[in-house]
Design a protein around this motif. Structure first.
Motif, short mmCIF file in Angstrom:
data_model
loop_
_atom_site.label_atom_id
_atom_site.label_comp_id
_atom_site.label_asym_id
_atom_site.label_seq_id
_atom_site.Cartn_x
_atom_site.Cartn_y
_atom_site.Cartn_z
N PRO A 120 53.38 58.71 -10.00
CA PRO A 120 52.80 57.39 -9.75
C PRO A 120 52.61 56.60 -11.04
O PRO A 120 52.29 57.16 -12.09
CB PRO A 120 51.44 57.74 -9.12
CG PRO A 120 51.62 59.12 -8.55
CD PRO A 120 52.56 59.82 -9.47
N THR A 167 48.04 52.91 -14.03
CA THR A 167 47.52 51.57 -13.74
C THR A 167 47.24 50.75 -14.99
O THR A 167 47.44 49.54 -15.00
CB THR A 167 46.24 51.67 -12.90
OG1 THR A 167 45.27 52.46 -13.60
CG2 THR A 167 46.53 52.30 -11.55
N SER A 189 42.91 45.22 -8.21
CA SER A 189 42.87 45.36 -6.76
C SER A 189 42.32 46.73 -6.36
O SER A 189 42.32 47.68 -7.15
CB SER A 189 44.28 45.19 -6.18
OG SER A 189 45.12 46.26 -6.57
N PHE A 190 41.86 46.79 -5.12
CA PHE A 190 41.36 48.05 -4.57
C PHE A 190 42.46 49.11 -4.59
O PHE A 190 42.21 50.28 -4.93
CB PHE A 190 40.87 47.82 -3.14
CG PHE A 190 40.38 49.06 -2.45
CD1 PHE A 190 39.14 49.61 -2.77
CD2 PHE A 190 41.15 49.69 -1.49
CE1 PHE A 190 38.69 50.76 -2.14
CE2 PHE A 190 40.70 50.84 -0.86
CZ PHE A 190 39.46 51.37 -1.19
N LYS A 191 43.67 48.70 -4.28
CA LYS A 191 44.81 49.63 -4.27
C LYS A 191 45.06 50.21 -5.66
O LYS A 191 45.37 51.39 -5.80
CB LYS A 191 46.06 48.90 -3.77
CG LYS A 191 47.29 49.79 -3.63
CD LYS A 191 48.47 49.02 -3.08
CE LYS A 191 49.69 49.93 -2.95
NZ LYS A 191 50.86 49.18 -2.41
N SER A 192 44.88 49.37 -6.69
CA SER A 192 45.08 49.84 -8.07
C SER A 192 44.05 50.89 -8.45
O SER A 192 44.37 51.90 -9.10
CB SER A 192 45.00 48.67 -9.04
OG SER A 192 46.05 47.75 -8.81
N TRP A 193 42.79 50.68 -8.03
CA TRP A 193 41.75 51.65 -8.34
C TRP A 193 41.98 52.96 -7.60
O TRP A 193 41.75 54.05 -8.15
CB TRP A 193 40.38 51.09 -8.00
CG TRP A 193 39.87 50.14 -9.04
CD1 TRP A 193 39.70 48.79 -8.93
CD2 TRP A 193 39.49 50.47 -10.38
NE1 TRP A 193 39.24 48.26 -10.11
CE2 TRP A 193 39.10 49.27 -11.02
CE3 TRP A 193 39.44 51.66 -11.11
CZ2 TRP A 193 38.67 49.23 -12.35
CZ3 TRP A 193 39.01 51.62 -12.43
CH2 TRP A 193 38.63 50.42 -13.04
N ILE A 194 42.44 52.87 -6.36
CA ILE A 194 42.76 54.10 -5.61
C ILE A 194 43.86 54.87 -6.33
O ILE A 194 43.80 56.10 -6.46
CB ILE A 194 43.18 53.76 -4.17
CG1 ILE A 194 42.00 53.21 -3.37
CG2 ILE A 194 43.76 55.00 -3.48
CD1 ILE A 194 40.86 54.19 -3.21
N SER A 195 44.85 54.14 -6.82
CA SER A 195 45.94 54.78 -7.56
C SER A 195 45.43 55.46 -8.82
O SER A 195 45.83 56.57 -9.16
CB SER A 195 47.01 53.74 -7.90
OG SER A 195 48.05 54.33 -8.67
N ALA A 201 47.85 46.77 -14.15
CA ALA A 201 47.08 46.57 -12.92
C ALA A 201 45.58 46.63 -13.19
O ALA A 201 44.79 45.98 -12.51
CB ALA A 201 47.47 47.63 -11.88
N ARG A 252 43.42 58.69 -8.07
CA ARG A 252 44.26 59.79 -7.58
C ARG A 252 43.51 60.71 -6.61
O ARG A 252 43.23 61.88 -6.93
CB ARG A 252 44.81 60.58 -8.76
CG ARG A 252 45.96 59.90 -9.46
CD ARG A 252 46.44 60.68 -10.64
NE ARG A 252 45.79 60.29 -11.88
CZ ARG A 252 45.90 60.95 -13.02
NH1 ARG A 252 46.61 62.05 -13.09
NH2 ARG A 252 45.28 60.52 -14.10
#
Length: 302
Positions: free
Chosen positions: A77, A80, A3-9, A85, A12
């Protein structure tokens, strides 16, 4: 598909303030000397950002490869790759993409440098560029990562402090002199400070996983004193620069930013549980960016 959220995580983004701050500082010091190239400014900020992203992704993958986060004691955090993820294959592809983009941007900078730079400096920059990429990857990824031996501080200081600031300054001015070294040292120390906070936060998990960082070696209390040395040392570097190179009182106004770091330092010393340090990574990173911006504005006031 991750997911996009996973890549953002995984990327960092809160760490990117540091990368931009160092390249911006080098450009700002060069501007104060009357030497400035907008293309160099943009490209150096871009490559610094890419190298930071590369380091973040390699760190995520490397900690998975070495089983650093399997203890369940991680405070920061969630990694991933370890969480599933993002697959190791996807992360490796992203890392290779980042390396390719960094190489392209580096070639563009070398092309600009060819207009004025002696071939010896070209070779030096090629070596530095290649070393920066390898160092970003080998921090925690691959065999014998140096981040597991407490050497991450040296990497951060060298590449995200000295090389970034001094290298950027040189690409603008085409000269090697002492002027950028004090701010470069200051930002290098603050970069280590962010890493030190990260390592203090994760020290129990790192210790149990065999990752021997500086806080693991010296303990939580001494790591705080080390953090104070890094913070106060950085502020001293910027102050000394102003004493040497500025002439007007209003060029010292950026020193007001020091209150940010003093307040953060006081709060950090009051903290007894390492998990509570997590927000201070973002605060210190953003504070460093604010200091860099205010610094270059003030030194260019005439």
């Amino acid at each position: 598909m991750a997911s996009f959220k996973s890549w953002i995580s995984a990327l960092r983004p809160r760490t990117l303030f540091l990368a931009v701050a160092t390249a911006l500082c080098g450009s700002g010091i060069a501007y104060s000397t009357g030497n400035f190239s907008i293309s160099v400014c943009i490209l150096t900020m871009l490559i610094a950002t890419i190298l930071q992203l590369l380091s973040n992704m390699a760190n995520d993958l490397g900690d998975y490869q070495h089983g650093t986060d399997i203890t369940g004691e991680r405070v920061g955090p969630q990694r991933t790759v370890q969480s599933g993820a993002i697959t190791p294959g996807q992360m490796k592809n992203a890392i290779m993409t980042a390396i390719g983009v960094a190489a392209i941007v580096g070639i563009l900078l070398i092309y600009i440098a060819l207009q004025f730079m002696d071939w010896k400096y070209i070779v030096l920059f090629l070596i530095l560029g290649a070393t920066s990429i390898v160092a970003a990857i080998k921090y925690t990824a691959g065999k014998n990562p140096y981040g597991y031996k407490g050497l991450g501080d040296v990497f951060s200081f060298t590449f995200f402090g000295l090389v970034s600031v001094v290298g950027t300054y040189f690409l603008h001015t085409h000269v090697v002199d002492f002027m950028p070294w004090l701010p470069a040292t200051g930002l290098g120390l603050l970069t280590i400070a962010v890493l030190n906070l990260n390592n203090m936060r994760d020290m129990e998990n790192d210790k149990n996983s065999g990752k021997i960082t500086i806080p693991v070696r010296i303990g939580f209390r001494n790591a705080k004193y080390y953090h104070a040395f890094l913070t106060l040392g950085a502020l001293a570097c910027f102050t000394l620069y102003s004493i040497l190179y500025t002439t007007h009182w209003y060029q010292y106004l950026y020193l007001l930013c020091f209150f940010i770091f003093i307040k953060l330092l006081i709060n950090i010393f009051r903290i007894r549980e390492n998990r509570l340090l997590d927000p201070y990574l973002k605060y210190t990173s953003m504070g460093t960016f604010v200091l860099s911006v205010c610094f270059i504005i003030c030194i260019n006031l005439q």
